[in-house]
Motif scaffolding. Structure first.
Motif, PDB file in Angstrom:
ATOM      1  N   ALA A  24       0.861  -1.188   0.000  1.00 38.97           N
ATOM      2  CA  ALA A  24       0.000   0.000   0.000  1.00 38.97           C
ATOM      3  C   ALA A  24       0.893   1.232   0.000  1.00 38.97           C
ATOM      4  N   ILE A  25       0.624   2.165  -0.920  1.00 39.76           N
ATOM      5  CA  ILE A  25       1.410   3.394  -0.989  1.00 39.76           C
ATOM      6  C   ILE A  25       0.861   4.421   0.008  1.00 39.76           C
ATOM      7  N   GLU A  26       1.579   5.520   0.169  1.00 36.74           N
ATOM      8  CA  GLU A  26       1.218   6.541   1.159  1.00 36.74           C
ATOM      9  C   GLU A  26      -0.206   7.058   0.963  1.00 36.74           C
ATOM     10  N   GLU A  27      -0.588   7.374  -0.280  1.00 33.87           N
ATOM     11  CA  GLU A  27      -1.934   7.907  -0.529  1.00 33.87           C
ATOM     12  C   GLU A  27      -2.999   6.920  -0.059  1.00 33.87           C
ATOM     13  N   THR A  28      -2.798   5.649  -0.323  1.00 35.48           N
ATOM     14  CA  THR A  28      -3.742   4.618   0.113  1.00 35.48           C
ATOM     15  C   THR A  28      -3.831   4.593   1.634  1.00 35.48           C
ATOM     16  N   LEU A  29      -2.686   4.677   2.293  1.00 32.30           N
ATOM     17  CA  LEU A  29      -2.665   4.648   3.759  1.00 32.30           C
ATOM     18  C   LEU A  29      -3.355   5.865   4.352  1.00 32.30           C
ATOM     19  N   LEU A  30      -3.211   7.021   3.712  1.00 30.03           N
ATOM     20  CA  LEU A  30      -3.838   8.242   4.207  1.00 30.03           C
ATOM     21  C   LEU A  30      -5.361   8.214   4.072  1.00 30.03           C
ATOM     22  N   LYS A  31      -5.869   7.520   3.036  1.00 28.89           N
ATOM     23  CA  LYS A  31      -7.302   7.557   2.735  1.00 28.89           C
ATOM     24  C   LYS A  31      -8.086   6.354   3.250  1.00 28.89           C
ATOM     25  N   THR A  32      -7.404   5.348   3.811  1.00 32.77           N
ATOM     26  CA  THR A  32      -8.097   4.112   4.192  1.00 32.77           C
ATOM     27  C   THR A  32      -7.762   3.687   5.617  1.00 32.77           C
ATOM     28  N   ASP A  57     -23.265 -10.565  -8.234  1.00 26.59           N
ATOM     29  CA  ASP A  57     -24.161 -10.743  -7.086  1.00 26.59           C
ATOM     30  C   ASP A  57     -24.268  -9.505  -6.206  1.00 26.59           C
ATOM     31  N   GLY A  58     -23.253  -8.653  -6.177  1.00 21.99           N
ATOM     32  CA  GLY A  58     -23.297  -7.439  -5.361  1.00 21.99           C
ATOM     33  C   GLY A  58     -23.641  -6.259  -6.254  1.00 21.99           C
ATOM     34  N   HIS A  59     -22.684  -5.347  -6.416  1.00 21.72           N
ATOM     35  CA  HIS A  59     -22.819  -4.242  -7.366  1.00 21.72           C
ATOM     36  C   HIS A  59     -21.424  -3.933  -7.905  1.00 21.72           C
ATOM     37  N   ILE A  60     -21.313  -3.035  -8.857  1.00 24.83           N
ATOM     38  CA  ILE A  60     -20.011  -2.721  -9.453  1.00 24.83           C
ATOM     39  C   ILE A  60     -19.167  -1.971  -8.429  1.00 24.83           C
ATOM     40  N   VAL A  61     -18.037  -2.574  -8.058  1.00 24.14           N
ATOM     41  CA  VAL A  61     -17.118  -2.022  -7.067  1.00 24.14           C
ATOM     42  C   VAL A  61     -15.752  -1.893  -7.727  1.00 24.14           C
ATOM     43  N   GLN A  62     -15.134  -0.733  -7.622  1.00 24.76           N
ATOM     44  CA  GLN A  62     -13.850  -0.507  -8.275  1.00 24.76           C
ATOM     45  C   GLN A  62     -12.653  -0.865  -7.407  1.00 24.76           C
ATOM     46  N   GLY A  63     -12.842  -0.909  -6.102  1.00 22.56           N
ATOM     47  CA  GLY A  63     -11.709  -1.141  -5.211  1.00 22.56           C
ATOM     48  C   GLY A  63     -10.948   0.141  -4.918  1.00 22.56           C
ATOM     49  N   HIS A  64     -11.586   1.278  -5.171  1.00 27.85           N
ATOM     50  CA  HIS A  64     -10.995   2.595  -4.929  1.00 27.85           C
ATOM     51  C   HIS A  64     -11.778   3.271  -3.815  1.00 27.85           C
ATOM     52  N   VAL A  65     -11.236   3.277  -2.624  1.00 24.82           N
ATOM     53  CA  VAL A  65     -11.936   3.821  -1.461  1.00 24.82           C
ATOM     54  C   VAL A  65     -12.060   5.334  -1.594  1.00 24.82           C
ATOM     55  N   ASP A  66     -13.266   5.848  -1.343  1.00 22.67           N
ATOM     56  CA  ASP A  66     -13.520   7.285  -1.432  1.00 22.67           C
ATOM     57  C   ASP A  66     -13.167   8.003  -0.139  1.00 22.67           C
ATOM     58  N   GLN A  67     -13.480   7.393   0.989  1.00 24.61           N
ATOM     59  CA  GLN A  67     -13.191   7.991   2.281  1.00 24.61           C
ATOM     60  C   GLN A  67     -13.481   6.968   3.366  1.00 24.61           C
ATOM     61  N   LEU A  94     -16.838  16.114   1.520  1.00 28.59           N
ATOM     62  CA  LEU A  94     -16.230  15.530   0.317  1.00 28.59           C
ATOM     63  C   LEU A  94     -17.264  15.272  -0.778  1.00 28.59           C
ATOM     64  N   ASN A  95     -18.526  15.626  -0.488  1.00 32.07           N
ATOM     65  CA  ASN A  95     -19.625  15.555  -1.458  1.00 32.07           C
ATOM     66  C   ASN A  95     -20.002  14.156  -1.911  1.00 32.07           C
ATOM     67  N   ASN A  96     -19.701  13.146  -1.116  1.00 34.45           N
ATOM     68  CA  ASN A  96     -20.189  11.799  -1.412  1.00 34.45           C
ATOM     69  C   ASN A  96     -21.580  11.657  -0.831  1.00 34.45           C
ATOM     70  N   VAL A  97     -22.441  10.924  -1.530  1.00 33.37           N
ATOM     71  CA  VAL A  97     -23.826  10.788  -1.076  1.00 33.37           C
ATOM     72  C   VAL A  97     -24.277   9.334  -1.140  1.00 33.37           C
ATOM     73  N   THR A  98     -25.235   9.031  -0.274  1.00 35.37           N
ATOM     74  CA  THR A  98     -25.934   7.748  -0.340  1.00 35.37           C
ATOM     75  C   THR A  98     -27.396   8.046  -0.621  1.00 35.37           C
ATOM     76  N   ILE A  99     -28.096   7.032  -1.097  1.00 35.21           N
ATOM     77  CA  ILE A  99     -29.542   7.162  -1.260  1.00 35.21           C
ATOM     78  C   ILE A  99     -30.193   5.930  -0.652  1.00 35.21           C
ATOM     79  N   GLU A 100     -31.413   6.118  -0.163  1.00 35.80           N
ATOM     80  CA  GLU A 100     -32.195   5.020   0.401  1.00 35.80           C
ATOM     81  C   GLU A 100     -32.313   3.893  -0.618  1.00 35.80           C
ATOM     82  N   LYS A 101     -32.003   2.687  -0.207  1.00 34.51           N
ATOM     83  CA  LYS A 101     -32.039   1.470  -1.031  1.00 34.51           C
ATOM     84  C   LYS A 101     -30.953   1.454  -2.108  1.00 34.51           C
ATOM     85  N   GLY A 102     -30.020   2.408  -2.061  1.00 29.04           N
ATOM     86  CA  GLY A 102     -28.888   2.409  -2.983  1.00 29.04           C
ATOM     87  C   GLY A 102     -27.777   1.517  -2.456  1.00 29.04           C
TER      88      GLY A 102
END
Length: 196
Positions: free
Chosen positions: A61-69, A93-103, A127-135
């Protein structure tokens, strides 16, 4: 690309700093099936296998990854959620996941409900990330459905299987988790932001 369906837990065997990088050596029941250069999600963080020895494998894991996760908080002996990249043509079976943590987020409530659990999390809404009900939301790599969406938080319902086979069994109030918000929702939010 991942689905958010956790395959197994990995155990952290060794943590080794090299400059700003952190080499994580883990043992798991899928190690024998891994290959060098393969992508594996660790608590939802896509990392590349760089070494395999016996039942152990190593990722960096690089520094940026360690700072954000939450990987920065790992200790030897702890478990992480593991998922290998999806196979083209397999069921999603789940949903499309990139493996890039937002926060990251913090666990603020755990409520037992007749054999299942409701976990609530709070995150920095600036950071302007949002969730929605049932999302969809990914918590430490686990694809989940949002039960209660707020501007700076949300809840998810956890069934016994998920509780027992992922890191959810170890969560306490204040536990830091990795979040990856729904990729389609992120694109829609960006488009709406650009229109105004």
């Amino acid at each position: 690309m991942f689905t958010g369906i956790i395959e197994t837990l990995g155990r952290v065997e060794k943590l080794e700093k090299e400059g700003e990088n952190l080499h994580l050596t883990l043992s798991s029941e899928i190690t024998s099936e891994l290959k060098i250069d393969q992508s594996v999600a660790h608590n939802g963080v896509c990392l590349t296998v760089v070494a395999i020895e016996g039942n152990n494998y190593t990722v960096t894991a690089i520094e940026e990854t360690l700072l954000k996760t939450n990987l920065r908080d790992l200790k030897e002996g702890q478990h992480v959620n593991l998922e290998r990249a999806m196979v083209l043509g397999a069921r999603l079976d789940g949903h499309i996941v990139q493996g890039h943590v937002d926060q990251t987020a913090s666990c603020i409530s755990i409520e037992e409900k007749d054999g299942s659990w409701i976990f609530s999390f709070a995150y920095d809404s600036s950071l302007n990330n949002v969730t929605i009900e049932k999302g969809s939301i990914t918590v430490d790599g686990v694809s989940l459905t949002v039960v209660d969406s707020k501007k700076d938080g949300f809840s998810v319902a956890i069934i016994p299987y998920t509780y027992e086979h992922t890191r959810f069994y170890s969560y306490k109030l204040g536990t830091t988790v990795n979040l990856e918000f729904d990729v389609i929702g992120k694109y829609v939010a960006r488009l709406m932001e650009n229109r105004s």
